[in-house]
Design a protein around this motif. Structure first.
Motif, PDB file in Angstrom:
ATOM      1  N   TRP A 145      -1.345   0.853  -0.937  1.00 52.44           N
ATOM      2  CA  TRP A 145      -2.285   1.826  -0.386  1.00 52.44           C
ATOM      3  C   TRP A 145      -1.696   3.229  -0.432  1.00 52.44           C
ATOM      4  O   TRP A 145      -2.376   4.218  -0.656  1.00 52.44           O
ATOM      5  CB  TRP A 145      -2.655   1.429   1.049  1.00 52.44           C
ATOM      6  N   ASN A 146      -0.376   3.304  -0.258  1.00 56.67           N
ATOM      7  CA  ASN A 146       0.282   4.595  -0.288  1.00 56.67           C
ATOM      8  C   ASN A 146       0.084   5.273  -1.645  1.00 56.67           C
ATOM      9  O   ASN A 146      -0.091   6.486  -1.719  1.00 56.67           O
ATOM     10  CB  ASN A 146       1.769   4.434   0.014  1.00 56.67           C
ATOM     11  N   MET A 158      -4.008   2.645   8.640  1.00 55.96           N
ATOM     12  CA  MET A 158      -4.602   1.327   8.839  1.00 55.96           C
ATOM     13  C   MET A 158      -4.767   1.019  10.329  1.00 55.96           C
ATOM     14  O   MET A 158      -5.842   0.610  10.774  1.00 55.96           O
ATOM     15  CB  MET A 158      -3.649   0.319   8.196  1.00 55.96           C
ATOM     16  N   VAL A 178       0.632  -8.350   4.111  1.00 57.52           N
ATOM     17  CA  VAL A 178      -0.314  -7.486   4.817  1.00 57.52           C
ATOM     18  C   VAL A 178       0.361  -6.226   5.354  1.00 57.52           C
ATOM     19  O   VAL A 178      -0.200  -5.138   5.298  1.00 57.52           O
ATOM     20  CB  VAL A 178      -0.995  -8.258   5.984  1.00 57.52           C
ATOM     21  N   LEU A 179       1.583  -6.363   5.866  1.00 62.56           N
ATOM     22  CA  LEU A 179       2.203  -5.231   6.559  1.00 62.56           C
ATOM     23  C   LEU A 179       3.206  -4.442   5.734  1.00 62.56           C
ATOM     24  O   LEU A 179       3.665  -3.394   6.149  1.00 62.56           O
ATOM     25  CB  LEU A 179       2.876  -5.713   7.845  1.00 62.56           C
ATOM     26  N   VAL A 180       3.572  -4.947   4.568  1.00 59.04           N
ATOM     27  CA  VAL A 180       4.500  -4.173   3.737  1.00 59.04           C
ATOM     28  C   VAL A 180       3.931  -3.941   2.335  1.00 59.04           C
ATOM     29  O   VAL A 180       3.803  -2.800   1.901  1.00 59.04           O
ATOM     30  CB  VAL A 180       5.885  -4.850   3.639  1.00 59.04           C
ATOM     31  N   VAL A 181       3.569  -5.011   1.635  1.00 58.75           N
ATOM     32  CA  VAL A 181       3.145  -4.852   0.248  1.00 58.75           C
ATOM     33  C   VAL A 181       1.815  -4.096   0.159  1.00 58.75           C
ATOM     34  O   VAL A 181       1.694  -3.126  -0.592  1.00 58.75           O
ATOM     35  CB  VAL A 181       3.039  -6.221  -0.453  1.00 58.75           C
ATOM     36  N   PHE A 182       0.845  -4.525   0.968  1.00 57.50           N
ATOM     37  CA  PHE A 182      -0.447  -3.826   0.954  1.00 57.50           C
ATOM     38  C   PHE A 182      -0.294  -2.337   1.304  1.00 57.50           C
ATOM     39  O   PHE A 182      -0.805  -1.481   0.573  1.00 57.50           O
ATOM     40  CB  PHE A 182      -1.446  -4.536   1.879  1.00 57.50           C
ATOM     41  N   PRO A 183       0.420  -1.983   2.387  1.00 60.44           N
ATOM     42  CA  PRO A 183       0.612  -0.556   2.671  1.00 60.44           C
ATOM     43  C   PRO A 183       1.293   0.194   1.529  1.00 60.44           C
ATOM     44  O   PRO A 183       0.918   1.331   1.233  1.00 60.44           O
ATOM     45  CB  PRO A 183       1.506  -0.554   3.914  1.00 60.44           C
ATOM     46  N   LEU A 184       2.270  -0.441   0.873  1.00 59.25           N
ATOM     47  CA  LEU A 184       2.930   0.238  -0.251  1.00 59.25           C
ATOM     48  C   LEU A 184       1.930   0.587  -1.343  1.00 59.25           C
ATOM     49  O   LEU A 184       1.950   1.692  -1.884  1.00 59.25           O
ATOM     50  CB  LEU A 184       4.027  -0.655  -0.839  1.00 59.25           C
ATOM     51  N   PHE A 217      13.107  -1.184   0.577  1.00 64.18           N
ATOM     52  CA  PHE A 217      12.143  -0.108   0.396  1.00 64.18           C
ATOM     53  C   PHE A 217      12.122   0.883   1.556  1.00 64.18           C
ATOM     54  O   PHE A 217      12.385   0.507   2.684  1.00 64.18           O
ATOM     55  CB  PHE A 217      10.749  -0.684   0.157  1.00 64.18           C
ATOM     56  N   ILE A 255       3.308   5.449   6.535  1.00 56.59           N
ATOM     57  CA  ILE A 255       2.141   6.323   6.390  1.00 56.59           C
ATOM     58  C   ILE A 255       0.834   5.518   6.304  1.00 56.59           C
ATOM     59  O   ILE A 255      -0.069   5.716   7.124  1.00 56.59           O
ATOM     60  CB  ILE A 255       2.288   7.255   5.155  1.00 56.59           C
ATOM     61  N   PRO A 256       0.724   4.575   5.343  1.00 58.35           N
ATOM     62  CA  PRO A 256      -0.520   3.796   5.288  1.00 58.35           C
ATOM     63  C   PRO A 256      -0.737   2.930   6.531  1.00 58.35           C
ATOM     64  O   PRO A 256      -1.885   2.770   6.967  1.00 58.35           O
ATOM     65  CB  PRO A 256      -0.336   2.899   4.059  1.00 58.35           C
ATOM     66  N   LEU A 257       0.355   2.412   7.111  1.00 50.07           N
ATOM     67  CA  LEU A 257       0.197   1.612   8.327  1.00 50.07           C
ATOM     68  C   LEU A 257      -0.411   2.443   9.444  1.00 50.07           C
ATOM     69  O   LEU A 257      -1.248   1.975  10.216  1.00 50.07           O
ATOM     70  CB  LEU A 257       1.547   1.055   8.798  1.00 50.07           C
ATOM     71  N   VAL A 287      11.807  -6.010  -0.723  1.00 52.07           N
ATOM     72  CA  VAL A 287      11.030  -5.382   0.339  1.00 52.07           C
ATOM     73  C   VAL A 287      11.951  -4.712   1.350  1.00 52.07           C
ATOM     74  O   VAL A 287      11.710  -3.614   1.846  1.00 52.07           O
ATOM     75  CB  VAL A 287      10.174  -6.456   1.045  1.00 52.07           C
ATOM     76  N   ALA A 303       7.300  -7.685  10.860  1.00 44.71           N
ATOM     77  CA  ALA A 303       7.367  -7.546   9.401  1.00 44.71           C
ATOM     78  C   ALA A 303       8.691  -6.945   8.958  1.00 44.71           C
ATOM     79  O   ALA A 303       9.247  -7.340   7.934  1.00 44.71           O
ATOM     80  CB  ALA A 303       6.216  -6.680   8.901  1.00 44.71           C
ATOM     81  N   ALA A 359       2.066  11.121   1.676  1.00 42.47           N
ATOM     82  CA  ALA A 359       2.097   9.955   0.800  1.00 42.47           C
ATOM     83  C   ALA A 359       2.662  10.326  -0.569  1.00 42.47           C
ATOM     84  O   ALA A 359       3.451   9.572  -1.156  1.00 42.47           O
ATOM     85  CB  ALA A 359       0.701   9.365   0.658  1.00 42.47           C
ATOM     86  N   ILE A 371       3.883  -6.334  15.749  1.00 43.12           N
ATOM     87  CA  ILE A 371       3.718  -6.936  14.416  1.00 43.12           C
ATOM     88  C   ILE A 371       4.432  -6.129  13.324  1.00 43.12           C
ATOM     89  O   ILE A 371       4.905  -6.686  12.360  1.00 43.12           O
ATOM     90  CB  ILE A 371       2.244  -7.243  14.033  1.00 43.12           C
ATOM     91  N   LEU A 375      -3.372   6.649  -1.511  1.00 41.39           N
ATOM     92  CA  LEU A 375      -3.426   7.780  -0.571  1.00 41.39           C
ATOM     93  C   LEU A 375      -2.858   9.051  -1.194  1.00 41.39           C
ATOM     94  O   LEU A 375      -3.359  10.154  -0.959  1.00 41.39           O
ATOM     95  CB  LEU A 375      -2.611   7.460   0.686  1.00 41.39           C
ATOM     96  N   MET A 428       5.975   8.889  -2.471  1.00 42.34           N
ATOM     97  CA  MET A 428       6.031   8.336  -3.823  1.00 42.34           C
ATOM     98  C   MET A 428       7.210   8.927  -4.594  1.00 42.34           C
ATOM     99  O   MET A 428       7.905   8.225  -5.329  1.00 42.34           O
ATOM    100  CB  MET A 428       4.734   8.645  -4.587  1.00 42.34           C
ATOM    101  N   ILE A 462       7.581   5.223   3.726  1.00 38.54           N
ATOM    102  CA  ILE A 462       6.431   5.033   2.835  1.00 38.54           C
ATOM    103  C   ILE A 462       5.485   3.986   3.391  1.00 38.54           C
ATOM    104  O   ILE A 462       4.277   4.089   3.248  1.00 38.54           O
ATOM    105  CB  ILE A 462       6.872   4.580   1.425  1.00 38.54           C
ATOM    106  N   VAL A 463       6.043   2.943   3.996  1.00 38.73           N
ATOM    107  CA  VAL A 463       5.194   1.916   4.585  1.00 38.73           C
ATOM    108  C   VAL A 463       4.514   2.463   5.837  1.00 38.73           C
ATOM    109  O   VAL A 463       3.379   2.116   6.151  1.00 38.73           O
ATOM    110  CB  VAL A 463       6.040   0.667   4.935  1.00 38.73           C
TER     111      VAL A 463
END
Lengths: 288, 327
Positions: free
Chosen positions: B51-52, A140, B43-49, A128, A135-137, A125, A159, B300, A155, B55, B304, A132-133
């Motif tokens: 989701w990316n 969200m 929640v804050l790293v794996v899930f967003p990855l 990485f 954009i979705p954050l 992790v 992380a 996004a 938060i 997206l 990738m 990339i993290v």
């Protein structure tokens, strides 16, 4: 003179040139920054070679006052940014340490299914790409209403600093003799009691080093702050404040004063704990 | 169950049979301790990855961000076409590689020279060692802005110094290419802004390499050194045949780490040049797609591509350069 003698002398001299060179390139930009935070830009334009300020230019701390003064009084409101940055950095340190110490102890000392997988996963992790993290954050947090709030920022920093914390503390916890913990168990301490009364006090230097690292990462961070809180000026951290000073309308003297303000606490902390930090860094490998 | 000791050895012999109640409670304790950390990262790293990924296959605009869903309605590869189709896609990729490899090599080389110089004790070494770490600990924003001011063509100190040698002022961070005359013999065309950014990387991250290499140097056994001396090796021979081979494992790990981190780096280029004058790297482009053009889906998709390239490069590294005994 033999070749060996020649090389002795040649590299002996080169070594000192190199020491002077590296000291100079590390130190000079900071001195220049400090000097230019006092030197009025008109004076500098007349003679760029004379970059050091005179004594009466220093004495007033004019630029610093202007940078710190609230916007309502014609300043740049840095006092608020200093407060925000402190809140964010200190909260991140407290949260990361509470979660990270328990996790590191678990990975270092307790047998459970999936322990190896968790360790490896955390390190992956850590490698990485942050963008990339981000954009979705961003999406969200916009939907959850966590954007434009310092909680969101805290938060995210939690992380992003957890893997380093876990990695660095795990190694240190493993180096503590297991007999000490066993003896404490025999004397009637619970497992959590062992962590609180034995492991944490013994690992205090490592914990201090990690705390400083996490503080630095949170204090210096720029990308997430830019994405999440740019629209609310009263929430800005120092990096956004300094970034705002980088414009055609603002004299470079102000920009340098802002840069000094954001750097000073870090340099002071660093000197206070340099020994811990260098040891901690090579033990864990810290992202930069 | 009463509280009993669970030393590791006892556990190991028992695990071979069936899971004892003690081992089960140990396991529960371990999971309970690590759970908060795993949840935060999930929640804050794996899930967003994850989701990316989704997206990157959806039409997602910054203005209607509230309507973007997790899985999306109709998946499309349009974002990828958009991102790869723009004129500067390949140039940006090329810049990213030059920047990453240049910055990585320069910072490790500088770190190596600094570590070799500071290897032997002298008075004040501790202080010098602390000062040399400054570029790495100073906030990136302050470092970038002081470089901007130092390199400024009107009042920067670097151009003042160049002026002493009769060289006219140069706008280092905004000059795309520069004709450098080498002793009047021939001219070299160098991508000046990009080169400057690479020097910034070298300056900022050499302390990291320095610390690792210094630690490796100081843990090297003394007797090899003495043997080389007895055999009459000169300093350069000793470096070539003894020190450098011994440092190779550390250097290759440093190369991997610095490559990954420089490749993913955003702040440095963004703050120094904003991506102007042919210095735009892929991360700056991603943020530009997102904030500048408001196209979250395209950002996004480019993200990738960044991750895919990284995975391929790291895979190649492990295939060709990694040996079991390293670090």
């Amino acid at each position: 003179m033999t070749r060996a003698q020649f090389e002795e002398r040649f590299f002996g001299t080169l070594k000192w040139i190199s020491i002077v060179f590296f000291t100079a390139i590390a130190l000079f930009p900071l001195l220049y920054m400090l000097a230019l935070s006092f030197k009025p830009i008109q004076d500098l334009l007349l003679d760029p070679g004379k970059w050091w300020p005179t004594l009466d230019q220093i004495s007033g701390f004019e630029t610093y006052r202007a940078v710190i003064r609230p916007v309502s009084e014609g300043g740049f409101g840095f006092l608020t940014f200093i407060r925000n940055s402190s809140i964010v950095a200190i909260s991140t340190v407290v949260l990361t340490l509470s979660v990270g110490i328990l996790a590191a102890y678990s990975v270092a000392r307790v047998n459970f299914f999936g322990r190896q997988a968790v360790s490896v996963g955390m390190i992956l992790v850590y490698l990485f790409p942050v963008v990339i993290v981000a954009i979705p954050l961003f999406v969200m947090f916009s939907r959850m209403g966590l954007r434009d709030s310092l909680y969101g920022l805290i938060i995210v920093y939690l992380a992003s600093t957890l893997p380093v914390t876990l990695f660095m503390l795990r190694g240190y916890f493993q180096s503590i003799p297991v007999e000490l913990e066993e003896a404490a168990r025999v004397d009637g301490l619970s497992r959590l009691g062992v962590i609180r009364k034995i492991t944490i006090p013994l690992a205090a230097p490592a914990i201090a080093a990690v705390a400083l690292y996490v503080f630095m990462i949170a204090w210096n961070e720029f990308l997430y702050a830019l994405l999440f809180i740019l629209e609310k000026r009263e929430l800005w951290t120092l990096s956004l404040g300094v970034n705002q000073l980088n414009s055609q309308e603002v004299p470079k003297t102000m920009l340098m004063a802002g840069s000094v303000i954001i750097s000073l606490p870090i340099i002071v902390l660093f000197f206070a704990a340099e020994r811990f930090l260098t040891e901690g860094l090579t033990a864990g490998g810290v992202k930069g | 169950m009463t509280e009993t000791l669970a030393p590791e050895t006892e556990n190991k012999t028992k695990r071979r049979r069936r899971k004892t109640p003690m081992a089960r409670s140990e396991s529960r304790f371990g999971v309970a301790l690590i759970l908060p950390a795993v949840l935060v990262v999930a929640v804050l790293v794996v899930f967003p990855l994850l989701w990316n990924v989704s997206l990157s296959f959806q039409k997602a605009r910054l203005i209607d961000i509230q309507d973007v869903s997790i899985l999306g309605a109709d998946w499309t590869t349009k974002n990828y076409d958009t991102v790869v189709g723009v004129r500067d896609f390949w140039p940006v990729l090329k810049t990213t590689f030059i920047y990453t490899i240049g910055g990585t090599i320069l910072s490790i080389f500088m770190g190596l020279v600094a570590a070799m110089s500071l290897q032997k004790a002298f008075r004040g070494r501790a202080l010098v060692r602390g000062v040399v770490l400054f570029p790495y600990v100073v906030p990136v924003i302050a470092a970038a802005f002081v470089w901007q001011v130092m390199l400024n063509p009107q009042f920067g100190i670097v151009n003042e110094w160049l002026g002493w040698f009769g060289i006219p002022a140069i706008d280092f961070l905004r000059t795309r290419s520069y004709e450098l005359s080498v002793f009047g013999l021939f001219t070299l065309t160098i991508p000046l802004a990009l080169t400057t950014v690479i020097f910034f990387e070298g300056w900022r991250y050499f302390p990291f390499a320095f610390l690792f290499i210094l630690a490796a140097l100081q843990s090297m056994p003394k007797d090899v050194d003495e043997a080389a001396y007895v055999d009459g090796a000169t300093l350069s021979q000793k470096f070539r045949y003894v020190t450098l081979p011994a440092l190779l494992p550390v250097i290759s790990v440093l190369f991997l780490l610095r490559f990954i981190w420089t490749f993913n780096k955003f702040d440095d280029v963004f703050l120094l040049t904003g991506g102007a004058a042919d210095t735009e790297v892929i991360t700056v482009k991603i943020v530009d797609w997102m904030i500048g053009r408001g196209n979250v889906g395209a950002a996004a998709a480019l993200g990738m591509i960044l991750a895919a390239i990284l995975v391929v490069v790291v895979g190649l590294y492990f295939k060709f350069f990694y040996q079991e005994d390293e670090a």
